[in-house]
Design a protein around this motif. Structure first.
Motif, mmCIF file in Angstrom:
data_model
loop_
_atom_site.group_PDB
_atom_site.id
_atom_site.type_symbol
_atom_site.label_atom_id
_atom_site.label_comp_id
_atom_site.label_asym_id
_atom_site.label_seq_id
_atom_site.Cartn_x
_atom_site.Cartn_y
_atom_site.Cartn_z
ATOM 1 N N TYR A 128 0.830 -1.058 -0.148
ATOM 2 C CA TYR A 128 -0.134 0.118 0.255
ATOM 3 C C TYR A 128 0.849 1.058 -0.051
ATOM 4 O O TYR A 128 1.796 1.280 0.840
ATOM 5 C CB TYR A 128 -0.851 0.158 1.025
ATOM 6 C CG TYR A 128 -1.579 -1.291 0.721
ATOM 7 C CD1 TYR A 128 -3.673 -0.260 0.463
ATOM 8 C CD2 TYR A 128 -2.072 -2.217 1.889
ATOM 9 C CE1 TYR A 128 -4.523 -1.648 -0.040
ATOM 10 C CE2 TYR A 128 -2.830 -3.201 2.153
ATOM 11 C CZ TYR A 128 -4.284 -2.550 1.128
ATOM 12 O OH TYR A 128 -5.571 -3.364 0.721
ATOM 13 N N LYS A 129 0.769 2.123 -0.886
ATOM 14 C CA LYS A 129 0.845 3.445 -0.554
ATOM 15 C C LYS A 129 0.277 4.993 -0.679
ATOM 16 O O LYS A 129 -1.006 4.357 -0.773
ATOM 17 C CB LYS A 129 1.582 3.549 -2.149
ATOM 18 C CG LYS A 129 3.078 2.724 -3.095
ATOM 19 C CD LYS A 129 4.145 2.761 -1.945
ATOM 20 C CE LYS A 129 4.988 2.364 -2.408
ATOM 21 N NZ LYS A 129 6.400 1.626 -2.020
ATOM 22 N N ASN A 130 0.921 5.150 0.471
ATOM 23 C CA ASN A 130 -0.062 6.372 0.792
ATOM 24 C C ASN A 130 -0.604 7.491 -0.766
ATOM 25 O O ASN A 130 0.330 7.786 -1.237
ATOM 26 C CB ASN A 130 0.679 7.220 1.809
ATOM 27 C CG ASN A 130 0.212 6.722 3.022
ATOM 28 O OD1 ASN A 130 0.445 5.681 3.254
ATOM 29 N ND2 ASN A 130 1.912 7.065 3.789
ATOM 30 N N CYS A 131 -1.661 8.272 -0.515
ATOM 31 C CA CYS A 131 -1.952 9.000 -1.388
ATOM 32 C C CYS A 131 -2.091 10.439 -1.024
ATOM 33 O O CYS A 131 -2.320 11.076 0.343
ATOM 34 C CB CYS A 131 -3.032 9.038 -2.263
ATOM 35 S SG CYS A 131 -2.539 6.670 -4.080
ATOM 36 N N ASN A 132 -1.804 11.656 -2.068
ATOM 37 C CA ASN A 132 -2.005 12.567 -1.128
ATOM 38 C C ASN A 132 -3.756 13.307 -1.246
ATOM 39 O O ASN A 132 -3.566 13.942 -0.513
ATOM 40 C CB ASN A 132 -1.816 13.916 -2.897
ATOM 41 C CG ASN A 132 -0.118 13.434 -2.904
ATOM 42 O OD1 ASN A 132 0.337 14.422 -1.595
ATOM 43 N ND2 ASN A 132 -0.342 14.184 -3.969
ATOM 44 N N SER A 411 -2.095 9.087 -13.302
ATOM 45 C CA SER A 411 -3.127 9.287 -12.794
ATOM 46 C C SER A 411 -3.207 9.380 -10.895
ATOM 47 O O SER A 411 -3.077 10.540 -10.851
ATOM 48 C CB SER A 411 -4.479 9.857 -13.317
ATOM 49 O OG SER A 411 -5.057 8.929 -13.028
ATOM 50 N N ILE A 412 -2.712 8.221 -10.667
ATOM 51 C CA ILE A 412 -2.673 7.725 -9.717
ATOM 52 C C ILE A 412 -1.527 7.820 -9.323
ATOM 53 O O ILE A 412 -1.083 8.259 -7.815
ATOM 54 C CB ILE A 412 -3.590 5.775 -9.361
ATOM 55 C CG1 ILE A 412 -4.999 6.307 -9.461
ATOM 56 C CG2 ILE A 412 -3.493 6.359 -7.921
ATOM 57 C CD1 ILE A 412 -5.825 5.088 -9.788
ATOM 58 N N PRO A 418 5.694 11.411 -2.540
ATOM 59 C CA PRO A 418 7.078 10.953 -3.040
ATOM 60 C C PRO A 418 7.856 10.494 -1.584
ATOM 61 O O PRO A 418 9.067 9.840 -2.248
ATOM 62 C CB PRO A 418 7.459 12.878 -3.642
ATOM 63 C CG PRO A 418 7.298 13.402 -3.020
ATOM 64 C CD PRO A 418 5.458 12.980 -2.718
ATOM 65 N N ASP A 419 7.462 10.784 -0.736
ATOM 66 C CA ASP A 419 8.647 10.355 0.530
ATOM 67 C C ASP A 419 7.225 9.685 0.920
ATOM 68 O O ASP A 419 8.037 8.955 2.453
ATOM 69 C CB ASP A 419 8.462 11.190 1.635
ATOM 70 C CG ASP A 419 7.328 12.267 1.985
ATOM 71 O OD1 ASP A 419 6.372 11.924 1.153
ATOM 72 O OD2 ASP A 419 7.590 12.823 3.015
ATOM 73 N N ASP A 420 6.736 8.457 0.467
ATOM 74 C CA ASP A 420 5.540 7.757 1.213
ATOM 75 C C ASP A 420 7.074 6.212 2.065
ATOM 76 O O ASP A 420 7.467 6.066 0.810
ATOM 77 C CB ASP A 420 4.380 7.050 0.171
ATOM 78 C CG ASP A 420 3.774 6.379 0.768
ATOM 79 O OD1 ASP A 420 3.431 6.575 1.142
ATOM 80 O OD2 ASP A 420 4.057 4.977 -0.106
ATOM 81 N N SER A 421 6.144 6.368 2.311
ATOM 82 C CA SER A 421 6.343 4.951 3.291
ATOM 83 C C SER A 421 5.532 4.011 3.346
ATOM 84 O O SER A 421 4.742 3.723 3.684
ATOM 85 C CB SER A 421 7.237 4.536 4.761
ATOM 86 O OG SER A 421 6.515 5.142 5.466
#
Length: 427
Positions: A128-132, A411-412, A418-421
């Motif tokens: 899982y990656k964190n989105c804005n 787009s996603i 960019p600094d997501d963990s």
């Protein structure tokens, strides 16, 4: 609270219990004392010596049951999980563990929980990656995607260019001694019908290669008994030495130049040249560098020497079997990890195991070995052609989907911090 405090507390309680017990039996005492004390404390107290100090009380511990995750799926079910995730991508939806679980239960009657799904996704290299916008988007590992596209594009190019070389797929599998159908007939008293022994029993290892163009490669069948049914023992016996000997013999049985498709199992992927490993002694690393004419000084530490070894390694790994096949006039193409659906021999294995399960009544390893050999011999060229056509269709369809999916996900991806963990949490 520490264990010592727990123990002392129980000891004090037991002392109070004994004191109150004496008061309760005193006829001169006007008050009747009635009380309750844990049986556990009383039982421990009765084991004490005469001095009351020879045995210590145990600290109470809460017992926990380890969660058993439903993650022991076969390759085909794992692929259902992957394709389920991809279906969310293709429909412009955010895949979550809850949604994937619901879809899996609908497709395969999956018995696991959301926690099991999370473990499965992690094993299949999804994170899982964190989105804005606050969402957590499930992403497949980039190198897996890149490897898949490379494989699909290469196989598609062979077909589009009408490459005349036969495509040979190889793989290994195993058959357990007690392998049988999922449902067998027995009467209500369990006195009639087929009785299956408890456990899996012994294990047969099977290795073979075949092509949709001509069927199994002649004289290339390998079936042998494994000493135990554990996966550790299986991988210790189906090792690099056994596989290299078999594969060289198999390549020698090919009558024309072929395209060899194999996966990236460790015993398929011996490097063409040995390099010092992390546990190699300093003297041996120095000797290796000297043989390669790589300069170093005696004062350099082992870490510095290892860095020089790493810099000398080619960016693209060269595998021993790939080089051997090339020398014999064949080209090796590597399957993407976890993508057995592209290999028609997996369907052949299912056919073979199905026949064994149907006819296995004695549950004796010798009889099962005969059944396996008979089932392999019964596989026809037409079976291979049908399986090959099915897998080629999946490969071409997935290549088209990759291009469309790339546009959908762009787009996603742009919204991912960019600094997501990476996180395994669901949104």
């Amino acid at each position: 609270m520490s264990k010592d405090i727990h123990s002392q507390t129980k000891k004090v309680i037991f002392s109070v219990y004994n004191y109150l017990k004496v008061l309760g039996t005193d006829k001169n005492n006007p008050e009747f004392i009635n009380f309750y004390l844990s049986n556990e404390i009383c039982a421990e107290g009765k084991k004490l010596g005469d001095d009351g100090h020879s045995t210590s009380f145990k600290s109470p511990r809460k017992s926990y049951k380890r969660i058993k995750y439903a993650t022991n799926l076969d390759d085909f079910d794992n692929e259902v999980v992957r394709r389920t995730v991809h279906s969310f991508y293709d429909n412009h939806k955010f895949p979550t563990s809850s949604k994937i679980l619901a879809a899996m239960r609908e497709k395969t009657n999956y018995p696991g929980s959301k926690s099991s799904i999370k473990v499965l996704l992690k094993n299949l290299d999804f994170k899982y990656k964190n989105c804005n916008d606050g969402h957590k988007f499930l992403m497949e590992r980039n190198d897996i995607v890149a490897s898949r596209v490379k494989f699909l594009r290469k196989m598609n190019a062979f077909r589009c260019n009408n490459d005349s070389r036969p495509v040979v797929y190889l793989d290994e599998t195993w058959v357990n001694q007690n392998h049988t159908r999922g449902y067998i007939w027995q009467n209500s008293d369990n006195t009639e019908g087929l009785k299956v022994p408890i456990g899996k029993g012994g294990r047969l290892i099977v290795c073979h290669a075949g092509s949709p163009s001509f069927g199994f490669v002649k004289n290339s069948k390998l079936v042998f008994r494994c000493k135990s049914s554990s996966s550790e023992d299986y991988h210790s016996q189906m090792n690099a030495t056994v596989f290299e000997k078999w594969s060289i013999e198999m390549l020698g049985n090919l009558e024309e130049p072929c395209i060899i498709v194999m996966d990236n199992a460790s015993y398929h992927s011996m490097l063409a040249e040995d390099y010092p490993k992390t546990n190699t002694r300093k003297a041996d690393v120095q000797k290796w560098l000297q043989e390669k004419s790589i300069p170093f000084t005696p004062e350099e530490t082992l870490c510095e020497l290892r860095k020089k070894v790493k810099l000398s390694m080619p960016k693209r790994k060269k595998y021993k079997l790939d080089e051997i096949a090339l020398q014999m006039g064949h080209e090796v193409v590597r399957l993407t990890p976890y993508h057995c659906q592209y290999n028609p021999i997996e369907i052949i294995w299912a056919q073979v195991k199905g026949e064994v399960a149907e006819k296995n009544h004695s549950f004796k390893i010798a009889d099962v070995e005969v059944l396996v050999n008979n089932a392999l011999n019964a596989v026809t060229k037409e079976n291979w052609a049908k399986c090959g056509e099915h897998c080629a269709k999946i490969q071409d369809e997935d290549l088209v989907k990759e291009g469309i999916r790339d546009e959908i996900l762009e787009s996603i991806i742009l919204t991912i911090n960019p600094d997501d963990s990476s996180s395994d949490d669901d949104n």
